[in-house]
Design an enzyme around this catalytic site. Sequence first.
Site, PDB file in Angstrom:
ATOM      1  N   ASP A  23      51.970  -1.586  60.543  1.00  0.00           N
ATOM      2  CA  ASP A  23      52.564  -0.417  61.192  1.00  0.00           C
ATOM      3  C   ASP A  23      53.853   0.005  60.515  1.00  0.00           C
ATOM      4  O   ASP A  23      54.516  -0.793  59.855  1.00  0.00           O
ATOM      5  CB  ASP A  23      52.861  -0.724  62.676  1.00  0.00           C
ATOM      6  CG  ASP A  23      53.768  -1.937  62.831  1.00  0.00           C
ATOM      7  OD1 ASP A  23      53.513  -2.948  62.149  1.00  0.00           O
ATOM      8  OD2 ASP A  23      54.736  -1.881  63.609  1.00  0.00           O
ATOM      9  N   GLU A  24      54.178   1.258  60.706  1.00  0.00           N
ATOM     10  CA  GLU A  24      55.490   1.822  60.360  1.00  0.00           C
ATOM     11  C   GLU A  24      56.011   1.403  58.984  1.00  0.00           C
ATOM     12  O   GLU A  24      57.192   1.107  58.829  1.00  0.00           O
ATOM     13  CB  GLU A  24      56.522   1.408  61.423  1.00  0.00           C
ATOM     14  CG  GLU A  24      56.171   1.907  62.802  1.00  0.00           C
ATOM     15  CD  GLU A  24      57.108   1.380  63.890  1.00  0.00           C
ATOM     16  OE1 GLU A  24      57.473   2.160  64.770  1.00  0.00           O
ATOM     17  OE2 GLU A  24      57.465   0.185  63.859  1.00  0.00           O
TER      18      GLU A  24
HETATM   19  C1  TNX Z   1      56.967   0.396  67.702  1.00  0.00           C
HETATM   20  S1  TNX Z   1      54.235  -0.365  68.153  1.00  0.00           S
HETATM   21  C2  TNX Z   1      56.663  -0.725  66.944  1.00  0.00           C
HETATM   22  C3  TNX Z   1      57.474  -1.947  67.119  1.00  0.00           C
HETATM   23  C4  TNX Z   1      58.592  -1.744  68.100  1.00  0.00           C
HETATM   24  C5  TNX Z   1      58.089  -0.948  69.277  1.00  0.00           C
HETATM   25  C6  TNX Z   1      59.080  -0.780  70.368  1.00  0.00           C
HETATM   26  C7  TNX Z   1      54.329  -0.807  66.729  1.00  0.00           C
HETATM   27  C8  TNX Z   1      53.080  -1.102  66.081  1.00  0.00           C
HETATM   28  N1  TNX Z   1      55.541  -0.856  66.174  1.00  0.00           N
HETATM   29  O1  TNX Z   1      57.974  -2.366  65.876  1.00  0.00           O
HETATM   30  O2  TNX Z   1      59.042  -2.988  68.512  1.00  0.00           O
HETATM   31  O3  TNX Z   1      57.710   0.333  68.822  1.00  0.00           O
HETATM   32  O4  TNX Z   1      58.522  -0.157  71.475  1.00  0.00           O
END
Ligand code: TNX
Length: 531
Positions: A338-339
Amino acid sequence: MPTPNRLAIVCLLFTCLFCLACSNGQEKNIDFPETDLSKAALIPKPVNIKVRGSGFALDEYSDIVTDTNKGFAEVGKFLAGKLNKRTQLRLRVNSEDKGGGIVLIKQSDRADLANEEAYHLSITQDTLLLESKTALGAFLGVQTIRQLVPETAHTNLASYPIWVIPTGEIHDVPQYGFRSTMLDVSRHFFSVEDVKKYIDLMSYYKFNTLHLHLSDDQGWRIEIKAWPKLTEIGGSTEVGGESGGFYTQEDYSKIVNYAAAHHITVIPEIDMPGHTNAASVSYPWLNGNGKTPELYEGTSVGFSTFDTRKDSVYAFIDDVIKEISALTPGPYFHIGGDESHVTKDEDYIYFVNKVEKIVMKYGKRMIGWDEVANTDIGSSSIAQVWHSEKNKQAAIDKGMQVILSPANKAYLDMKYDSLSRFGLNWAAYIPVDSGYVWSPESYGPKESILGIEAPLWSETISNMAELEYLAFPRLIGYSELGWTIEANRNWEDYERRLAGQVPYLKRMNVQYYPSPRVDWERQKDLKEVNR
Ligand code: TNX
């Protein structure tokens, strides 16, 4: 024609009933109060309940007899242990002079018990009979039995205390075979004891999977023998500059074994190629964002990445996945994904494709957050849907299964409302009713949905009381969304049963959030399930 195996079971059952009649003869005369099994505060709500209106006496004459097939005796002992804590009764399990009363039987070829998690409970005045195809099904049925034991014993029905369990039939089977919650032990570390308590609570509500988010920018939490600095350096911090921590491989195995004893599968997650600052501080040659990595105690996301074009990075990942997979009996390995905002798109695709192969080499099925749907991975891998409709559709179109964790409905770290003491609100405020009233079924065709998971990210929580504030009572609702079909779900009915969980939560010393959306006092009218 009964097979020998069946014959043995039938004999066992009759012996039990016979012995019960001898030892419990006096109970035949008990004048049970009228009961209504359909009003019991069961969560998740079973498929079908038939009421018989009388009572089964759980008392000092009750014992447990189990099938001799693998795993059933352990389930019987688990039940005896829980009932002992609860009532002080000492139920013998498979003792020579069988008292009987509670009987756990394996049924191999009944169509209504074909699902390995299905169970059938038949409760009469004499016998509490639990049937299932597997020990797992029996374990799930045992959670229902635990939820049927009333808070207080009757002391006026006989010369000894009697916990009256309402008679009737319960037939039950889950709608999804994957019912999970995630703990982020990276942003803040939680001890083995903390995780065990979470497992205790999960299993009472029939969750069968625990996902551990073991690495992120702020902390690496699992010992890797080939790369010791990961925990020495990468495990030394957490959000807010507190002390960090990590699981030795022995600790991790303790969690895995404790989970297995509760029929819960552990999914380990090593988040990559982003969310990797803690790994890159430990071994800077892993880093791919062009900067010198430093220990990080903040809460930003998306700034770190592995160098996706170095062979040594994949050799490192191979070691990590190999060691963790060897300690993990379950079928899954979660690679995060993710991200990864500072990883170029083509590098991200190249990376995920390669890592999927490593995961498969170690015999695991890969899970990644929904962004992985944009790579060339195979249909046996799984996408965990958290924010993107487009990624979800891409995964389903590829033939992948999805795990549903929509952040605006299922994220346990979202605040309840603007007054919440902990939590974030980037996806939504999620009050208790809103967390329950949605339809996982509407996210895609049944065969594409593996199940649901409620993740608990830990940027804002650092101890059990804070964790419990966010997870409870909402986690309980996600158990019902994963188990109970939509036609059987309804907020008013659920709210009444949720209020009925208070005695259990208090006994477990769970510091739940007493949401004003729930009439917690209603549990007082519930009293027992007696009318
Ligand atoms: C998004 S959900 C993230 C996390 C954070 C979270 C906080 C996701 C796959 N990645 O790194 O902790 O939001 O709500």
